[in-house]
Write a protein that holds these residues in place. Structure first.
Motif, PDB file in Angstrom:
ATOM      1  N   TYR A 169      40.690  67.704  47.080  1.00 55.04           N
ATOM      2  CA  TYR A 169      40.639  66.772  45.960  1.00 55.04           C
ATOM      3  C   TYR A 169      40.463  67.452  44.608  1.00 55.04           C
ATOM      4  O   TYR A 169      41.184  67.153  43.661  1.00 55.04           O
ATOM      5  CB  TYR A 169      39.523  65.750  46.187  1.00 55.04           C
ATOM      6  N   MET A 170      39.496  68.381  44.494  1.00 51.66           N
ATOM      7  CA  MET A 170      39.215  68.995  43.204  1.00 51.66           C
ATOM      8  C   MET A 170      39.197  70.515  43.314  1.00 51.66           C
ATOM      9  O   MET A 170      38.960  71.076  44.379  1.00 51.66           O
ATOM     10  CB  MET A 170      37.872  68.482  42.653  1.00 51.66           C
ATOM     11  N   ALA A 171      39.445  71.176  42.196  1.00 53.68           N
ATOM     12  CA  ALA A 171      39.628  72.628  42.178  1.00 53.68           C
ATOM     13  C   ALA A 171      38.319  73.393  42.063  1.00 53.68           C
ATOM     14  O   ALA A 171      37.290  72.854  41.655  1.00 53.68           O
ATOM     15  CB  ALA A 171      40.534  73.014  41.010  1.00 53.68           C
ATOM     16  N   SER A 172      38.387  74.666  42.423  1.00 51.44           N
ATOM     17  CA  SER A 172      37.305  75.595  42.076  1.00 51.44           C
ATOM     18  C   SER A 172      37.377  75.832  40.567  1.00 51.44           C
ATOM     19  O   SER A 172      38.404  75.564  39.934  1.00 51.44           O
ATOM     20  CB  SER A 172      37.474  76.916  42.822  1.00 51.44           C
ATOM     21  N   ALA A 173      36.319  76.363  39.983  1.00 51.70           N
ATOM     22  CA  ALA A 173      36.307  76.599  38.536  1.00 51.70           C
ATOM     23  C   ALA A 173      35.492  77.842  38.222  1.00 51.70           C
ATOM     24  O   ALA A 173      34.295  77.887  38.500  1.00 51.70           O
ATOM     25  CB  ALA A 173      35.741  75.397  37.799  1.00 51.70           C
ATOM     26  N   ASP A 174      36.160  78.833  37.663  1.00 50.29           N
ATOM     27  CA  ASP A 174      35.499  80.084  37.267  1.00 50.29           C
ATOM     28  C   ASP A 174      35.637  80.291  35.770  1.00 50.29           C
ATOM     29  O   ASP A 174      36.664  79.957  35.171  1.00 50.29           O
ATOM     30  CB  ASP A 174      36.119  81.273  38.006  1.00 50.29           C
ATOM     31  N   GLU A 175      34.597  80.840  35.160  1.00 43.29           N
ATOM     32  CA  GLU A 175      34.630  81.139  33.731  1.00 43.29           C
ATOM     33  C   GLU A 175      35.066  82.580  33.504  1.00 43.29           C
ATOM     34  O   GLU A 175      34.619  83.493  34.212  1.00 43.29           O
ATOM     35  CB  GLU A 175      33.255  80.929  33.105  1.00 43.29           C
ATOM     36  N   LEU A 176      35.919  82.778  32.515  1.00 43.68           N
ATOM     37  CA  LEU A 176      36.365  84.121  32.139  1.00 43.68           C
ATOM     38  C   LEU A 176      35.797  84.458  30.763  1.00 43.68           C
ATOM     39  O   LEU A 176      36.015  83.716  29.798  1.00 43.68           O
ATOM     40  CB  LEU A 176      37.899  84.190  32.098  1.00 43.68           C
ATOM     41  N   HIS A 177      35.066  85.548  30.684  1.00 46.59           N
ATOM     42  CA  HIS A 177      34.496  86.025  29.424  1.00 46.59           C
ATOM     43  C   HIS A 177      35.011  87.442  29.189  1.00 46.59           C
ATOM     44  O   HIS A 177      34.646  88.370  29.908  1.00 46.59           O
ATOM     45  CB  HIS A 177      32.967  85.994  29.477  1.00 46.59           C
ATOM     46  N   VAL A 178      35.866  87.584  28.181  1.00 49.96           N
ATOM     47  CA  VAL A 178      36.592  88.835  27.967  1.00 49.96           C
ATOM     48  C   VAL A 178      36.275  89.389  26.582  1.00 49.96           C
ATOM     49  O   VAL A 178      36.340  88.657  25.587  1.00 49.96           O
ATOM     50  CB  VAL A 178      38.113  88.609  28.097  1.00 49.96           C
ATOM     51  N   THR A 179      35.947  90.665  26.523  1.00 51.13           N
ATOM     52  CA  THR A 179      35.757  91.349  25.245  1.00 51.13           C
ATOM     53  C   THR A 179      36.794  92.450  25.127  1.00 51.13           C
ATOM     54  O   THR A 179      36.836  93.372  25.949  1.00 51.13           O
ATOM     55  CB  THR A 179      34.353  91.963  25.120  1.00 51.13           C
TER      56      THR A 179
END
Length: 394
Positions: free
Chosen positions: A184-194
């Motif tokens: 039904y719903m997706a996984s969710a990951d945060e991307l923090h890029v420098t």
């Protein structure tokens, strides 16, 4: 039983609406729901429902024991936290806490769960088993209150055979509910890029390493990970919503920061994509003379609704509301920490219609003008209570 629960839902509607308005006017951010928790505990005491507080500080577990309580158990979950949004509303119950708002309907979830609990307490001699009430903090913030409550034993003593969750849905007219069996719903990951380079005068490109140009190449190139590496039948989304480069028209900064999200519905591909994105971003930066710190903050897993549990709740909803008011939902790339329950137990996570175009109640979730038709409260607590009883019969 349908008629009895409808009568009780109607009888308790005024009280539950007042509870919702109180919660809406006094929102608290994730893992800071201290007053909300005290308020919920007060209501459970009034209803004569046994509970234990202190899970992840503000979480609460209530127990309603029917006949033969050790025979089976199910859990009903409602989340309690609000969002950092300034509310734009003239309603009497508008947020009193400036910059904090129940813009995702968790006030509704908590109120409906309290309403269902009050109904089920009245009917405890008419069903077998135990109903566990999960009042959960921190759905809106990593690592997710569901994950932390599971780690603290929320699914133990007793262990529920099923977990049920309900979420408001402003795309669906009030009076209706929606379901999706399976994924039904997706996984969710945060991307923090420098992205790091070397700043300088914009008119002298031979003297600096442009992190803005590097970052631009990284953003465009990373889309190839989704378009060229993902399996055709695995939905995936990669989006960057924030770029910070503190330069000016004639100033190139030393670094650029990017923030984005990656979502998918396949755990193996999910973590493979993390490696591919990191490697590609770092190689692009290196090839252009700079460097890149690529941090993936792993978020919620995908949410899959158990076929049997969901079908049982669909049938209950049809009996309660009529077949014409129960709709099929599409796959969603949004995420929910209820997914953690789906990884360890059979679950049903469904949607409660809150929209009323005639009244101008049409704003989406996470917006400053979000509100609901209060009729949804009466429907929400009734469907949840009747569905819980039907689940215990299976």
């Amino acid at each position: 039983m349908v008629d009895r629960i409808k009568q009780l839902s109607s009888k308790y509607f005024k009280e539950i609406n007042e509870i919702r308005e109180h919660l809406h006017a006094n929102p608290e951010l994730s893992f800071k729901e201290h007053n909300t928790s005290k308020y919920v505990q007060q209501k459970l005491k009034e209803y004569g429902i046994d509970f234990q507080a202190g899970y992840v500080e503000t979480g609460i577990i209530g127990l309603i024991k029917g006949k033969n309580p050790a025979s089976k158990s199910i859990a009903l979950r409602g989340d309690m936290d609000a969002l950092p949004i300034i509310e734009d509303s003239s309603a009497a119950y508008c947020s009193k806490n400036k910059g904090v708002m129940h813009a995702c309907g968790h006030d509704v979830h908590t109120s409906c769960l309290l309403g269902a609990a009050k109904i089920l307490k009245q009917l405890e001699n008419e069903f077998e088993g135990t109903i566990k009430l999960i009042f959960q903090p921190g759905e809106e913030r990593l690592p997710g209150g569901a994950k932390l409550m599971i780690e603290e034993g929320v699914l133990e003593n007793p262990t529920p055979q099923k977990v049920i969750g309900q979420h408001v849905y402003p795309d669906l007219e009030v009076g209706k509910v929606g379901f999706k069996k399976g994924m039904y719903m997706a996984s969710a990951d945060e991307l923090h890029v420098t992205v790091k380079g070397k700043g300088g005068h914009a008119a002298l490109p031979h003297r600096f390493i442009d992190p803005i140009l590097i970052a631009s190449n990284i953003i465009v190139s990373l889309q190839q990970i989704v378009s060229r590496s993902a399996k055709p039948d695995v939905p995936s989304v990669l989006s960057f919503g924030k770029i910070i480069g503190e330069g000016s028209t004639n100033i190139i900064p030393d670094e650029v920061k990017l923030e984005g999200t990656f979502r998918t519905m396949d755990e193996e591909w999910r973590f493979d994509a993390h490696k591919k994105m990191k490697a590609l971003a770092e190689s692009i930066a290196l090839g252009m003379g700079g460097s890149c710190d690529f941090d993936v903050r792993v978020g919620y897993p995908y949410l899959v609704n158990d076929e049997v549990v969901t079908d049982t709740h669909i049938q209950a909803a049809k009996e309660y509301l009529g077949e014409e008011n129960v709709v099929d939902l599409d796959l969603r790339m949004t995420a929910e920490d209820f997914s953690y329950y789906s990884q360890v137990a059979p679950v049903c996570f469904y949607r409660l219609g809150t929209r009323n175009e005639a009244k101008g109640i049409t704003s989406g979730l996470h917006t400053s003008t979000f509100d609901i038709d209060s009729k949804a409260l009466e429907i929400g607590m009734g469907v949840m209570a009747y569905g819980a009883i039907k689940q215990l019969l299976k």
